[in-house]
Design a protein around this motif. Structure first.
Motif, PDB file in Angstrom:
ATOM      1  N   GLU A  26      71.351  10.436  67.502  1.00  0.00           N
ATOM      2  CA  GLU A  26      70.373  10.280  68.584  1.00  0.00           C
ATOM      3  C   GLU A  26      69.778  11.635  68.911  1.00  0.00           C
ATOM      4  N   SER A  27      68.488  11.730  68.738  1.00  0.00           N
ATOM      5  CA  SER A  27      67.807  12.964  69.106  1.00  0.00           C
ATOM      6  C   SER A  27      66.478  12.579  69.715  1.00  0.00           C
ATOM      7  N   GLY A  28      65.991  13.382  70.591  1.00  0.00           N
ATOM      8  CA  GLY A  28      64.722  13.068  71.220  1.00  0.00           C
ATOM      9  C   GLY A  28      64.891  12.019  72.297  1.00  0.00           C
ATOM     10  N   ASN A  29      63.853  11.298  72.528  1.00  0.00           N
ATOM     11  CA  ASN A  29      63.818  10.332  73.609  1.00  0.00           C
ATOM     12  C   ASN A  29      64.309   8.962  73.133  1.00  0.00           C
ATOM     13  N   ILE A  30      65.445   8.549  73.645  1.00  0.00           N
ATOM     14  CA  ILE A  30      66.035   7.259  73.256  1.00  0.00           C
ATOM     15  C   ILE A  30      65.108   6.114  73.636  1.00  0.00           C
ATOM     16  N   ALA A  31      64.420   6.239  74.762  1.00  0.00           N
ATOM     17  CA  ALA A  31      63.503   5.182  75.200  1.00  0.00           C
ATOM     18  C   ALA A  31      62.367   4.992  74.202  1.00  0.00           C
ATOM     19  N   VAL A  32      61.885   6.082  73.632  1.00  0.00           N
ATOM     20  CA  VAL A  32      60.815   5.993  72.630  1.00  0.00           C
ATOM     21  C   VAL A  32      61.345   5.306  71.379  1.00  0.00           C
ATOM     22  N   HIS A  33      62.552   5.673  70.942  1.00  0.00           N
ATOM     23  CA  HIS A  33      63.156   5.014  69.783  1.00  0.00           C
ATOM     24  C   HIS A  33      63.270   3.518  70.037  1.00  0.00           C
ATOM     25  N   THR A  34      63.703   3.151  71.226  1.00  0.00           N
ATOM     26  CA  THR A  34      63.892   1.741  71.559  1.00  0.00           C
ATOM     27  C   THR A  34      62.582   0.973  71.435  1.00  0.00           C
ATOM     28  N   VAL A  35      61.501   1.562  71.900  1.00  0.00           N
ATOM     29  CA  VAL A  35      60.196   0.909  71.791  1.00  0.00           C
ATOM     30  C   VAL A  35      59.859   0.639  70.330  1.00  0.00           C
ATOM     31  N   TYR A  36      60.053   1.626  69.474  1.00  0.00           N
ATOM     32  CA  TYR A  36      59.750   1.454  68.051  1.00  0.00           C
ATOM     33  C   TYR A  36      60.695   0.448  67.401  1.00  0.00           C
ATOM     34  N   GLN A  37      61.973   0.510  67.732  1.00  0.00           N
ATOM     35  CA  GLN A  37      62.939  -0.431  67.171  1.00  0.00           C
ATOM     36  C   GLN A  37      62.508  -1.864  67.492  1.00  0.00           C
ATOM     37  N   ASN A  38      62.144  -2.092  68.740  1.00  0.00           N
ATOM     38  CA  ASN A  38      61.732  -3.429  69.163  1.00  0.00           C
ATOM     39  C   ASN A  38      60.441  -3.856  68.474  1.00  0.00           C
ATOM     40  N   GLN A  39      59.489  -2.938  68.357  1.00  0.00           N
ATOM     41  CA  GLN A  39      58.208  -3.270  67.721  1.00  0.00           C
ATOM     42  C   GLN A  39      58.394  -3.639  66.247  1.00  0.00           C
ATOM     43  N   ILE A  40      59.288  -2.957  65.573  1.00  0.00           N
ATOM     44  CA  ILE A  40      59.537  -3.232  64.155  1.00  0.00           C
ATOM     45  C   ILE A  40      60.138  -4.625  63.981  1.00  0.00           C
ATOM     46  N   VAL A  41      61.145  -4.942  64.777  1.00  0.00           N
ATOM     47  CA  VAL A  41      61.776  -6.264  64.693  1.00  0.00           C
ATOM     48  C   VAL A  41      60.762  -7.352  65.064  1.00  0.00           C
ATOM     49  N   GLU A  42      59.982  -7.118  66.102  1.00  0.00           N
ATOM     50  CA  GLU A  42      58.978  -8.107  66.517  1.00  0.00           C
ATOM     51  C   GLU A  42      57.930  -8.316  65.418  1.00  0.00           C
ATOM     52  N   LEU A  43      57.475  -7.246  64.805  1.00  0.00           N
ATOM     53  CA  LEU A  43      56.495  -7.354  63.719  1.00  0.00           C
ATOM     54  C   LEU A  43      57.047  -8.197  62.574  1.00  0.00           C
ATOM     55  N   ILE A  44      58.283  -7.950  62.183  1.00  0.00           N
ATOM     56  CA  ILE A  44      58.879  -8.709  61.081  1.00  0.00           C
ATOM     57  C   ILE A  44      58.985 -10.192  61.445  1.00  0.00           C
ATOM     58  N   LEU A  45      59.365 -10.479  62.680  1.00  0.00           N
ATOM     59  CA  LEU A  45      59.439 -11.875  63.114  1.00  0.00           C
ATOM     60  C   LEU A  45      58.062 -12.537  63.100  1.00  0.00           C
ATOM     61  N   LEU A  46      57.069 -11.829  63.604  1.00  0.00           N
ATOM     62  CA  LEU A  46      55.710 -12.380  63.663  1.00  0.00           C
ATOM     63  C   LEU A  46      55.103 -12.567  62.267  1.00  0.00           C
ATOM     64  N   GLU A  47      55.447 -11.682  61.367  1.00  0.00           N
ATOM     65  CA  GLU A  47      54.856 -11.677  60.021  1.00  0.00           C
ATOM     66  C   GLU A  47      55.885 -12.036  58.951  1.00  0.00           C
ATOM     67  N   LEU A  48      56.829 -12.870  59.315  1.00  0.00           N
ATOM     68  CA  LEU A  48      57.961 -13.205  58.437  1.00  0.00           C
ATOM     69  C   LEU A  48      57.526 -13.622  57.035  1.00  0.00           C
ATOM     70  N   ASN A  49      56.567 -14.524  56.942  1.00  0.00           N
ATOM     71  CA  ASN A  49      56.158 -15.020  55.624  1.00  0.00           C
ATOM     72  C   ASN A  49      55.456 -13.926  54.822  1.00  0.00           C
ATOM     73  N   SER A  50      54.711 -13.066  55.477  1.00  0.00           N
ATOM     74  CA  SER A  50      54.065 -11.954  54.761  1.00  0.00           C
ATOM     75  C   SER A  50      55.093 -10.951  54.273  1.00  0.00           C
ATOM     76  N   VAL A  51      56.109 -10.705  55.092  1.00  0.00           N
ATOM     77  CA  VAL A  51      57.116  -9.700  54.755  1.00  0.00           C
ATOM     78  C   VAL A  51      58.057 -10.207  53.671  1.00  0.00           C
ATOM     79  N   PHE A  52      58.522 -11.434  53.786  1.00  0.00           N
ATOM     80  CA  PHE A  52      59.524 -11.952  52.853  1.00  0.00           C
ATOM     81  C   PHE A  52      58.993 -13.009  51.885  1.00  0.00           C
ATOM     82  N   GLY A  53      57.741 -13.397  52.028  1.00  0.00           N
ATOM     83  CA  GLY A  53      57.209 -14.435  51.165  1.00  0.00           C
ATOM     84  C   GLY A  53      57.746 -15.797  51.563  1.00  0.00           C
ATOM     85  N   ARG A  54      57.352 -16.804  50.873  1.00  0.00           N
ATOM     86  CA  ARG A  54      57.782 -18.172  51.223  1.00  0.00           C
ATOM     87  C   ARG A  54      58.877 -18.614  50.336  1.00  0.00           C
TER      88      ARG A  54
END
Length: 138
Positions: A110-138
Motif C-alpha cells: 500500500e502506497s499513496g492514497n488508499i482511497a484513490v486505489h479503492t476507486v480504481y479497484q471498484n471501477q475495474i470490477v464494475e467495467l468487467i461486469l458491465l462488459e462481461l461478454n466483450s471481456v470474456f466472449g460468449r
C-alpha cells in the motif's frame, strides 16, 4: 479443506455467510486474482478513454495465468447473475464492485492514497461486469 459441505444445511441459509466465505477465499489467496505485478497496468487501463478501457482490460486479463483467467471468468459470470437479480437482493454493478474490488485487485504494498486505489479497484470490477461478454466472449 477437503470437507464435504451440505449447502442445504440451515447454517448456510444466511447469504452473508456464503458471500463472506467467498470473499475470504479470495482475500486469503497468496496473491490476488488480478496479480500484484499487473495492478498498475489495470489502473492505467481504467484511466484510458472509455472506448479503449474494455480492450485494455481484456488484453491484461489475457496476460494473467490461465487459472486466474478461468477463475475470473466463472466468478464474474456469477457476480453478473447476482446483479441481474438486483430487484431481489438490492445488489447493483456498483455495489458488487465495492464489495469485491479491493479483494480481487490490490497493490502488493500500500502506497499513496488508499482511497484513490479503492476507486480504481471498484471501477475495474464494475467495467468487467458491465462488459462481461466483450471481456470474456460468449
Amino acid at each position: 479443506t477437503d470437507e464435504k459441505l451440505d449447502l442445504n444445511d440451515s447454517k448456510w441459509e444466511d447469504i452473508h455467510v456464503i458471500t463472506g466465505a467467498l470473499k475470504m477465499f479470495f482475500r486469503e489467496l497468496p496473491e490476488p486474482l488480478f496479480t500484484y505485478n499487473h495492478f498498475n497496468d489495470f489502473v492505467n487501463a481504467i484511466k484510458q478513454e472509455p472506448r479503449q478501457r474494455v480492450h485494455a482490460v481484456k488484453d491484461l486479463i489475457k496476460q494473467l495465468p490461465k487459472p486466474n483467467q478461468d477463475t475470473m471468468q466463472v466468478l464474474f459470470r456469477h457476480l453478473k447473475r447476482v446483479v441481474e437479480n438486483g430487484e431481489k437482493n438490492r445488489m447493483t454493478y456498483q455495489s458488487v464492485a465495492i464489495v469485491f474490488g479491493p479483494t480481487l485487485l490490490k497493490p502488493e504494498k500500500e502506497s499513496g492514497n488508499i482511497a484513490v486505489h479503492t476507486v480504481y479497484q471498484n471501477q475495474i470490477v464494475e467495467l468487467i461486469l458491465l462488459e462481461l461478454n466483450s471481456v470474456f466472449g460468449r
